[in-house]
Design a protein around this motif. Sequence first.
Motif, short mmCIF file in Angstrom:
data_model
loop_
_atom_site.label_atom_id
_atom_site.label_comp_id
_atom_site.label_asym_id
_atom_site.label_seq_id
_atom_site.Cartn_x
_atom_site.Cartn_y
_atom_site.Cartn_z
N ALA A 5 17.13 1.53 5.27
CA ALA A 5 16.75 1.78 3.88
C ALA A 5 15.26 2.11 3.77
N GLY A 6 14.42 1.36 4.52
CA GLY A 6 13.00 1.64 4.49
C GLY A 6 12.66 3.01 5.07
N GLY A 7 13.38 3.40 6.14
CA GLY A 7 13.15 4.72 6.72
C GLY A 7 13.53 5.84 5.76
N GLU A 8 14.65 5.67 5.06
CA GLU A 8 15.06 6.68 4.08
C GLU A 8 14.07 6.75 2.93
N GLN A 9 13.57 5.61 2.49
CA GLN A 9 12.58 5.60 1.42
C GLN A 9 11.31 6.33 1.86
N ALA A 10 10.87 6.08 3.10
CA ALA A 10 9.68 6.77 3.61
C ALA A 10 9.91 8.27 3.71
N ARG A 11 11.14 8.66 4.13
CA ARG A 11 11.44 10.09 4.22
C ARG A 11 11.41 10.76 2.85
N GLN A 12 12.00 10.08 1.86
CA GLN A 12 11.99 10.62 0.50
C GLN A 12 10.57 10.70 -0.05
N LEU A 24 20.59 -17.53 5.03
CA LEU A 24 19.97 -16.83 6.15
C LEU A 24 19.59 -15.39 5.79
N GLY A 25 20.31 -14.78 4.84
CA GLY A 25 19.99 -13.40 4.48
C GLY A 25 18.78 -13.26 3.59
N LEU A 26 18.28 -14.38 3.00
CA LEU A 26 17.15 -14.29 2.08
C LEU A 26 15.84 -13.89 2.76
N PRO A 27 15.46 -14.48 3.91
CA PRO A 27 14.17 -14.10 4.52
C PRO A 27 14.06 -12.62 4.88
N PRO A 28 15.05 -12.00 5.54
CA PRO A 28 14.87 -10.56 5.85
C PRO A 28 14.84 -9.68 4.61
N VAL A 29 15.63 -10.03 3.59
CA VAL A 29 15.62 -9.24 2.36
C VAL A 29 14.26 -9.34 1.67
N LEU A 30 13.69 -10.55 1.61
CA LEU A 30 12.37 -10.73 1.01
C LEU A 30 11.32 -9.92 1.75
N ALA A 31 11.40 -9.91 3.06
CA ALA A 31 10.41 -9.16 3.85
C ALA A 31 10.45 -7.68 3.52
N PHE A 32 11.64 -7.11 3.40
CA PHE A 32 11.74 -5.68 3.11
C PHE A 32 11.38 -5.36 1.66
N LEU A 33 11.52 -6.34 0.75
CA LEU A 33 11.12 -6.11 -0.64
C LEU A 33 9.61 -6.14 -0.82
N VAL A 34 8.93 -6.93 0.01
CA VAL A 34 7.50 -7.17 -0.19
C VAL A 34 6.63 -6.35 0.75
N LEU A 35 7.08 -6.12 1.99
CA LEU A 35 6.25 -5.49 3.01
C LEU A 35 6.70 -4.06 3.29
N PRO A 36 5.82 -3.26 3.91
CA PRO A 36 6.24 -1.94 4.40
C PRO A 36 7.32 -2.10 5.47
N PRO A 37 8.15 -1.08 5.69
CA PRO A 37 9.27 -1.21 6.63
C PRO A 37 8.86 -1.66 8.03
N GLY A 38 7.78 -1.10 8.57
CA GLY A 38 7.37 -1.47 9.92
C GLY A 38 6.98 -2.93 10.02
N MET A 77 -1.06 -1.87 2.87
CA MET A 77 -0.05 -1.29 2.01
C MET A 77 -0.67 -0.44 0.90
N PRO A 78 -1.70 0.39 1.15
CA PRO A 78 -2.31 1.15 0.11
C PRO A 78 -1.39 2.17 -0.50
N SER A 79 -0.49 2.72 0.27
CA SER A 79 0.36 3.78 -0.25
C SER A 79 1.32 3.31 -1.32
N GLU A 80 1.57 2.01 -1.42
CA GLU A 80 2.50 1.52 -2.43
C GLU A 80 1.96 1.75 -3.84
N GLU A 81 0.61 1.90 -4.00
CA GLU A 81 0.05 2.10 -5.32
C GLU A 81 0.54 3.39 -5.94
N LYS A 82 0.93 4.34 -5.12
CA LYS A 82 1.43 5.60 -5.65
C LYS A 82 2.82 5.45 -6.26
N LEU A 83 3.55 4.43 -5.84
CA LEU A 83 4.92 4.26 -6.32
C LEU A 83 5.01 3.18 -7.39
#
Length: 314
Positions: A148-155, A94-108, A1-7
């Motif tokens: 949401a992750g794809g849109e963030q990457a596009r932006q 049940l919605g907590l695990p997928p939300v946490l994953a997208f908050l902490v990890l890159p979309p892929g 996740m090196p690219s996150e340092e830019k954000l």
Amino acid sequence: MPSEEKLWPSRLFALVYAAGAVLMGGYALWHYLMGDYGQITLPALLTLLLAGATLLRLSHHPQRYLSAYLVLISAYLLIAVEVAQLEGGAGLWLGLPPVLAFLVLPPGSAILLNVLLGGLWLVLLVSPEQAGELAMAYLVLTLLGALAGGEQARQRDLLEATRPHDDDCDALRASAIRERLAQEFIRARRLDQRLSVLVIQLPQLDGPGDAYDRLTRRQCLRRFAEVTQHGCRAPDQLGRLDDDLFWLLLPDTGENGALMVRQRLLDAVERLALPGGDGLSCRVALCAPHDQESLSTFEERLGLKARLLRESTT
């Protein structure tokens, strides 16, 4: 996740991780005060794990991004152990695990992890009669997170493509300085003003085989850009064309004024102190558009000046 340092800076992530460690420690303390001594071990261990993730995020270790996985593992363990013990209503979690994953990890990585662990969460948190409905809800959350992750990457890619400044120093990137040259060229012609360009080459940074590593090269480029910008007027623009090549646009500046700027730049670079005690040298050539010369021809002459500077031995 090196690219996150830019954000997001590492200190912001570390602050979030530290807050998580405090909350986890408070949860362990709450179990102690309530007399649930058998439930203290897990949150106490996870508090130490989160504290380690905080220190790792603050360090300069090249693998410090692994702290995000430590945080996610801590949250998953707590959910799996604590929420699975609830007698009813566990499906609400049940919605907590997928939300946490997208908050902490890159979309892929988040999508892959959610797909791999989806069955486990359904078994732990959902009763058999609710499995079909909540499995669909889990899938929808994963798809929404992916969009949401794809849109963030596009932006982010769009911002990177349109960002005018260079990554390594306080100078315009190649596309931006070429665009600025075209604007100044047209303005000089329409207003009958002068325009001069200094083509600057740093021989010590010529090509990947130089004596500097990436960090030292960046320090050299930043110091060079600082001393160059310090001796410039507000309308002047410094741009980086290549690893070792710069343009310094001097609007409304004739030959005499450009030669004075050139000499000041050479003197400033000569006094420049670099890491290790080495000095940085530069070669500077002056170029100005001729009467009735087109922009493309002028850019060709600038390119020829750069080649001559690189081939020069003095």
